[in-house]
Enzyme design. Structure first.
Site: not given
Lengths: 359, 355
Positions: B127, B187, B214
C-alpha cells in the site's frame, strides 16, 4: 476477485420488511375509498434498455439523469455485469429523483409494461467494422428479444440502435408485429448532430440553432441535404459557398465524409463510442415519451416517401415524433437528382439485405 | 485518421465566418470586440479521462453545470476520442465548450478542478508503495493545475482519497477551504438508499452520514439517520428482531462493500461516483450552501489534534468559496474515539510521504 453478493436491502440483513408501514401510517379509509390506498392510478413511465454494454448504459444513464423515466429496466445476457450496472445507478439514489431500476437476463419479465423499449446489440469486433456475419448474429438475437418485448409490452414504442440500424429496424418491425409507426431506428439522428456541430462551430452559433439533415441509409452512404441547412431559420448554403475559396461538390463531399466518419474516428481513438449516441437516443426518447412533436431524422418505414422506391425498407427521413411514435414523415423534401438517386440506390441495397434475412 | 473537428480543418475559411453571416450592431466605441465575454464563464476541468473521470464530466455536462469543460489525460488518443464523443452530442445539449489536452495549460482559469488520476496497483504491491507512486503522480498534476487556476476549488476523487486530498492541499499551496475530497459523499448515498428502500421513501428525504476515513474504516453515525427531519434510529432498532452491534455493523459493511460488489460485477464503478461528484460540483459552483460529508481538513474537530493536518470526511457546508463550515456532530465517545484513531493512522501515513 470473489463475487461476494453484498446485502442490497435491509431486509436481507434481517430487518423487518413490513416495518415501513409503521414509520409512516396511512390516512384512515373513508366511505368512498374503494381500498386502493396508495396504488397508483396512472402507470409510471417505463423505459427498457436491452443490452447493457457501453452504448446501452450511456443511453440508460442519460435517460436517468434527464429524468425521462420513472422506471428503467436493464436487460443483458451477462447477469453479473447487468446487476453491477444496476447497482452503480442505484447507489446514486440520494442525488436523483426516485427511479425504480431493475435488471436481469429475462427479457419478457423485465421489460413487461414498457412505454419504450430500446434495443442495443453486441457490437462488432473489431469495433466499427460490421459485415454479414455480425448481421446474422444480431438478427438471431432480435428473433429472441423482439417477440418477448412485444408480448410483454404490446403498446410499446420500439427503438433500435445497433448497426446496421436500417436493416435491424426492419427486422425488429417484422418480428414485433407492431404497426410501423411504433418502430424506429436511431438512424442518422446522431450524424445530423455532427453535421450541425461542424456548421455551428464554423459560424459561431449554438448547434441547436443550426438545422441540417443527414438522411438515407445510416453509414457511409448517408445523404447530407445541403439545401436544408439553415441557421436561425435562414438558409445558409449560399453563404457557405462564399466563404470557401473553391466551393464545389468536392468540398461538400468532404464535409459529408467527415460526418459519417465521425463514429469511426471516435472508435479509433477511444475504442468505442458511447456518450454521443447516449445523448442522441435520450433526445429521441424525450420527444417520444413527452409527446414533443419534434422533428428528428430517424430510420423508419420509408415506403412511398422516396420517388421510385416501393420497397418496405427502413431508412432515415425527417419525422415528427411523439407519444404515438412516428406521427408523420417529411413529404416535401427538396432533393437534387443525385440525392434522389442515392436514396433510391440505398433502398435497393437495403431491400436486398432485408429479403436475405428470411423474416 | 485525419483530424476533422472543424470546417477549417476541411479548408473552409474560418476568419470572419461568423461576422459574415451575422454582423455586430454598429458601435463606434473603441472597446474590445463583441466576441470577448464580459463575464467569465464557469469552467470545470477533469484530470483523468478514465471511467470515473468521464462519468463525472458527462454528468456535469448533462446537468448543465459548466459552460466550459476541460479534459486532461496522459493518453492523447483516448483523451481526444472522449472529447469528440462529447462534442458530437452538440445538437442535444446547450452550448458547452469542450477542450482537451495532455498539457495542464488547458485547465487555465478553472473554477473547479476534479482530480481522478491515480496509479494502478501492481500485483502484490504494498500500500505504501502505491501511495508513494500516487504522490509522484500528483507532483506532476497539482502544481501546474494550481498555477494555471490560482483561485480554483480542488476536488480530489482518486483513492485513497483522504491521503491524496492532503497531498493535493500540500502541493497546491491553496487554503484548506478550497481543497476537498469526495470522501464519504457516495457512501452516505448508499447508506441513505438502503434506509430509504426499507422505509419506501425517497432517498432525498433520508439523511444519514457516513464519516471519517473513506473505505473500510468509515463510520456510520446512527444518530444522524432522520427521515423527513424526524429521527429514525429508534424506529429502525424496533424493526429488527435482535437489534445489536452486529446488525448495525451489517448495514455499515453493506454500504462499504457496495463499491467492491460493483467492481466485482462490472469491473469498476463509474455512474454513482459521477452523480456524487456532480452533486458536489453543483453545490460548489452554484453556491448552494448544502451540507455534504466530504473529506476536509479535520484537525481540531472531535479531539483530533490541531497539529495533525489530516483530511477526513465530516459534514461540511459547501459553496462558491469551498468549505464554508464544518458541522460539529454530536458523537458518542466510541464514535469520536474511532474518528481519532482513523486520524492517527492517516497522519502516520502522511508523515511517510515527504511533503
Amino acid at each position: 476477485m470473489s463475487m461476494k453478493k453484498e446485502a442490497s436491502s435491509l431486509s436481507e440483513l434481517g430487518f423487518d420488511v413490513n416495518f415501513g408501514a409503521g414509520f409512516f401510517r396511512q390516512v384512515p379509509p373513508s366511505g368512498c375509498d374503494n381500498g386502493e390506498g396508495t396504488q397508483r392510478r396512472r402507470r409510471p413511465t417505463k423505459v427498457s434498455v436491452i443490452g447493457a454494454g457501453d452504448v446501452g448504459m450511456a443511453i440508460a444513464q442519460t435517460i436517468l439523469t434527464q429524468g425521462l423515466a420513472d422506471e428503467i429496466a436493464l436487460v443483458d445476457a451477462d447477469a453479473g455485469r447487468v446487476r453491477g450496472e444496476m447497482l452503480d445507478l442505484q447507489h446514486a439514489a440520494a442525488f436523483l429523483p426516485r427511479v425504480r431500476i431493475v435488471a436481469g437476463t429475462d427479457v419478457l419479465a423485465l421489460t413487461r409494461g414498457s412505454d419504450l423499449a430500446i434495443v442495443t446489440l453486441p457490437g462488432a469486433r473489431p469495433v466499427g467494422h460490421h459485415g454479414v456475419e455480425l448481421l446474422r448474429k444480431n438478427v438471431a438475437v432480435l428473433r429472441e428479444v423482439v417477440p418477448a418485448v412485444a408480448e410483454g409490452s404490446p403498446d410499446s414504442l420500439l427503438l433500435v440502435v445497433s448497426n446496421p440500424v436500417d436493416v435491424l429496424a426492419y427486422a425488429a418491425w417484422k418480428l414485433s408485429g407492431f404497426p410501423a409507426s411504433r418502430v424506429i431506428g436511431s438512424g442518422t439522428n446522431l450524424d445530423s448532430s455532427r453535421l450541425r456541430r461542424l456548421l455551428a462551430d464554423h459560424l459561431g452559433v449554438g448547434a441547436q440553432d443550426v438545422h441540417a439533415y443527414m438522411v438515407g441509409e445510416h453509414g457511409g452512404t448517408a445523404v447530407a441535404l445541403w439545401s436544408s441547412i439553415s441557421v436561425g431559420g435562414m438558409p445558409v448554403l449560399s453563404y457557405l459557398q462564399k466563404t470557401h475559396a473553391s466551393f464545389d461538390g468536392e468540398a461538400l463531399e468532404g464535409i459529408r465524409r467527415a460526418v459519417v466518419g465521425g463514429a469511426r474516428e471516435v472508435i479509433g481513438l477511444k475504442g468505442y463510442a458511447s456518450w454521443a449516441i447516449g445523448y442522441s437516443v435520450a433526445s429521441l426518447a424525450r420527444s417520444l415519451l413527452r409527446d414533443q412533436r419534434r422533428v428528428h431524422p430517424v430510420s423508419l418505414l420509408a415506403k412511398g416517401f422516396i420517388p421510385g422506391n416501393d420497397h418496405e425498407v427502413f431508412l432515415s427521413l425527417p419525422a415528427r415524433l411523439g407519444r404515438g411514435g412516428v406521427l408523420g414523415v417529411a413529404a416535401e423534401l427538396e432533393l437534387t437528382a443525385d440525392e434522389e438517386s442515392t436514396l433510391r440506390r440505398s433502398a435497393e441495397t437495403l431491400w436486398e439485405h432485408c429479403q436475405a434475412l428470411g423474416i | 485518421m485525419h483530424k476533422t473537428s472543424s470546417l477549417s480543418d476541411l479548408g473552409f475559411d474560418a476568419a470572419g465566418a461568423s461576422s459574415g453571416f451575422f454582423r455586430p450592431v454598429a458601435d463606434d466605441s473603441t472597446h474590445s470586440s463583441s466576441s470577448a465575454p464580459h463575464r467569465r464563464l464557469t469552467k470545470v476541468s477533469v484530470i483523468g479521462a478514465g471511467n470515473v473521470g468521464m462519468a463525472i464530466a458527462q454528468t456535469i455536462l448533462t446537468q448543465n453545470l459548466a459552460d466550459e469543460i476541460a479534459l486532461v489525460d496522459a493518453l492523447p488518443d483516448k483523451l481526444r476520442g472522449e472529447a469528440l464523443d462529447l462534442q458530437h452530442a452538440a445538437a442535444f445539449l446547450p452550448r458547452v465548450r469542450i477542450v482537451s489536452g495532455t498539457d495542464h495549460a488547458v485547465t487555465a482559469s478553472s473554477d473547479l478542478v476534479v482530480i481522478t488520476a491515480g496509479a494502478r496497483q501492481n500485483p502484490g504491491e504494498a500500500r505504501l508503495s502505491l501511495l508513494r507512486r500516487n504522490v509522484e503522480l500528483f507532483r506532476k498534476i497539482v502544481p501546474p493545475v494550481a498555477e494555471h487556476s490560482p483561485d480554483a476549488l480542488l476536488l480530489v476523487v482518486s483513492n485513497p482519497v483522504d491521503v491524496l486530498t492532503y497531498v493535493a492541499w500540500k502541493l497546491s499551496g491553496f487554503p484548506a477551504n478550497r481543497v476537498i475530497g469526495s470522501g464519504t459523499n457516495l457512501d452516505s448515498s448508499r447508506f441513505r438508499f438502503l434506509v430509504a428502500e426499507h422505509l419506501d421513501v425517497n432517498a432525498q428525504d433520508v439523511q444519514a452520514y457516513m464519516v471519517g476515513e473513506h473505505g473500510d474504516s468509515s463510520l456510520a453515525i446512527w444518530s444522524t439517520i432522520s427521515v423527513a427531519g424526524m429521527p429514525a434510529f429508534k424506529s429502525l432498532r424496533d424493526s429488527h428482531h435482535s437489534f445489536d452491534e452486529a446488525a448495525l455493523e451489517g448495514i455499515r459493511r453493506a454500504v462499504v462493500g457496495g463499491a467492491y460488489e460493483v467492481i466485482g460485477l462490472k469491473g469498476y464503478t463509474s455512474w454513482a461516483i459521477g452523480y456524487s461528484v456532480a452533486s458536489l460540483a453543483a453545490s460548489l459552483l452554484r453556491d448552494q450552501r448544502r451540507v455534504h460529508p466530504v473529506s476536509v481538513l479535520a484537525s481540531g474537530f472531535h479531539g483530533i489534534s490541531d497539529g495533525h493536518d489530516v483530511f477526513l470526511s465530516l459534514p461540511a457546508r459547501l459553496g462558491r468559496g469551498g468549505v464554508l463550515g464544518v458541522a460539529e456532530m454530536d458523537l458518542t465517545e466510541v464514535e469520536a474515539a474511532q474518528l481519532r484513531r482513523s486520524a492517527k493512522t492517516l497522519w502516520e501515513n502522511c508523515q511517510l510521504l515527504d511533503l
